[in-house]
Scaffold this active site. Structure first.
Site, PDB file in Angstrom:
ATOM      1  N   GLY A 197       0.641  -1.195  -0.178  1.00  0.00           N
ATOM      2  CA  GLY A 197      -0.103  -0.118   0.258  1.00  0.00           C
ATOM      3  C   GLY A 197       0.791   1.337  -0.161  1.00  0.00           C
ATOM      4  N   SER A 198       2.035   1.383  -0.557  1.00  0.00           N
ATOM      5  CA  SER A 198       2.923   2.427  -0.608  1.00  0.00           C
ATOM      6  C   SER A 198       2.173   3.755  -1.469  1.00  0.00           C
ATOM      7  CB  SER A 198       4.302   2.361  -0.756  1.00  0.00           C
ATOM      8  OG  SER A 198       4.524   1.627  -2.241  1.00  0.00           O
ATOM      9  N   ASN A 199       1.706   2.971  -2.542  1.00  0.00           N
ATOM     10  CA  ASN A 199       0.963   4.143  -3.529  1.00  0.00           C
ATOM     11  C   ASN A 199      -0.381   4.495  -2.853  1.00  0.00           C
ATOM     12  OD1 ASN A 199       2.321   4.337  -6.398  1.00  0.00           O
ATOM     13  ND2 ASN A 199       2.550   2.089  -5.711  1.00  0.00           N
TER      14      ASN A 199
ATOM     15  N   MET B  37      -4.094  -7.455  -6.812  1.00  0.00           N
ATOM     16  CA  MET B  37      -3.326  -8.565  -7.329  1.00  0.00           C
ATOM     17  C   MET B  37      -4.416  -9.466  -8.059  1.00  0.00           C
ATOM     18  SD  MET B  37      -0.300  -7.685  -6.984  1.00  0.00           S
ATOM     19  CE  MET B  37       0.387  -9.024  -7.831  1.00  0.00           C
ATOM     20  N   ARG B  38      -5.603  -8.964  -8.418  1.00  0.00           N
ATOM     21  CA  ARG B  38      -6.547  -9.861  -9.102  1.00  0.00           C
ATOM     22  C   ARG B  38      -6.732  -9.205 -10.514  1.00  0.00           C
ATOM     23  NH1 ARG B  38      -8.785 -13.372  -5.932  1.00  0.00           N
ATOM     24  NH2 ARG B  38     -10.446 -13.445  -7.521  1.00  0.00           N
TER      25      ARG B  38
ATOM     26  N   ASN C  27      -4.593   2.378 -13.517  1.00  0.00           N
ATOM     27  CA  ASN C  27      -3.433   1.414 -12.754  1.00  0.00           C
ATOM     28  C   ASN C  27      -2.130   1.812 -12.910  1.00  0.00           C
ATOM     29  OD1 ASN C  27      -2.315  -1.118 -11.595  1.00  0.00           O
ATOM     30  ND2 ASN C  27      -2.103  -1.812 -13.776  1.00  0.00           N
TER      31      ASN C  27
ATOM     32  N   HIS D  88       2.014   0.929 -13.283  1.00  0.00           N
ATOM     33  CA  HIS D  88       2.645  -0.370 -13.454  1.00  0.00           C
ATOM     34  C   HIS D  88       4.320  -0.091 -13.557  1.00  0.00           C
ATOM     35  CE1 HIS D  88       3.386  -4.282 -15.334  1.00  0.00           C
ATOM     36  NE2 HIS D  88       4.434  -3.483 -16.249  1.00  0.00           N
TER      37      HIS D  88
HETATM   38  C1  GRF Z   1       3.543  -1.150  -7.200  1.00  0.00           C
HETATM   39  O1  GRF Z   1       5.017  -1.266  -7.975  1.00  0.00           O
HETATM   40  C2  GRF Z   1       2.565  -1.181  -8.776  1.00  0.00           C
HETATM   41  O2  GRF Z   1       3.164  -0.551  -9.727  1.00  0.00           O
HETATM   42  C3  GRF Z   1       2.097  -2.368  -8.912  1.00  0.00           C
HETATM   43  O3  GRF Z   1       2.174  -3.115  -7.628  1.00  0.00           O
HETATM   44  C4  GRF Z   1       2.904  -2.401  -6.660  1.00  0.00           C
HETATM   45  C5  GRF Z   1       2.147  -2.002  -5.532  1.00  0.00           C
HETATM   46  O4  GRF Z   1       2.972  -1.611  -4.642  1.00  0.00           O
HETATM   47  N1  GRF Z   1       1.056  -2.476  -9.558  1.00  0.00           N
HETATM   48  P1  GRF Z   1       2.255  -0.791  -3.210  1.00  0.00           P
HETATM   49  O5  GRF Z   1       1.307  -1.961  -2.583  1.00  0.00           O
HETATM   50  O6  GRF Z   1       1.660   0.567  -3.768  1.00  0.00           O
HETATM   51  O7  GRF Z   1       3.441  -0.505  -2.306  1.00  0.00           O
END
Ligand code: GRF
Length: 199
Positions: A16-18, A94-95, A111, A113
């Protein structure tokens, strides 16, 4: 609920860092949207802890509690529509979502990536770029379409690979770039400065 502001749902399965970067941008007032809910399929993920620390509503949808993928996705769509969610932001969810779900939020789902798409699609993009010896890789925010990691690009930023880089070093710099570009992309969407290309 609120004010005409864009209501967003952030979907997470892991660290969940994003999500954290988006929550901080919201707090600073730079997101120009409200994170109304955090959705997850994984009750153990750290993203949920982050959501709770920011006092966000969490919706947990556990796949094994549903008879089919269709039933699972219908339940999520129903909930999001009830909550008037205008944008879904996938952040390490992750789905793979089916065409039914993608259609329900067509042009309203983003999304992130960890590569310069269209290079290095798929679940191991950073490792694949590293192992291929790519001189640079990066991160991309794009609209979600039925084709995996192939929707219209909103923002991209390159990350150079340094000679001394271990996989871990490259990963850290890519994540740092993600945390810059994802809130910016959401803001562009919220301000109506970017819309999905029509088919
Ligand atoms: C990120 O690298 C994103 O690009 C990919 O999954 C990862 C998620 O990281 N889709 P986080 O859970 O947001 O730390």
């Amino acid at each position: 609920m609120s004010s005409g502001q864009l209501q967003i749902a952030v979907f997470c399965s892991g660290n969940g860092s994003n999500l954290e970067a988006l929550l901080r941008a919201e707090k600073k007032g730079t997101l120009k949207a409200r994170i109304a809910i955090v959705v997850s399929d994984n009750p153990e993920c750290y993203a949920l802890e982050r959501a709770r620390l920011h006092r966000k509503q969490v919706l947990l949808f556990i796949p094994k509690h549903y008879n089919s993928r269709q039933a699972y996705e219908e339940m999520i769509v129903r909930n999001l529509k009830e909550k008037k969610i205008g944008l879904i932001v996938l952040a390490g969810f992750m789905r793979i979502l089916t065409p039914y779900f993608v259609r329900a939020f067509k042009g309203r789902m983003l999304n992130i990536h960890p590569s310069m798409l269209p290079a290095f699609k798929g679940a191991h993009a950073i490792r694949d770029a590293f192992e291929a010896g790519a001189a640079a890789t990066g991160a991309t925010v794009h609209f979600v379409t039925d084709d995996l990691d192939a929707g219209p690009v909103i923002l991209q930023k390159a990350v150079k690979r340094l000679k001394s880089d271990k996989l871990d070093d490259l990963e850290k710099r890519i994540h740092a770039v993600e945390h810059q570009i994802y809130p910016k992309a959401v803001r562009l969407y919220a301000e109506g400065k970017v819309i999905a290309r029509r088919a």
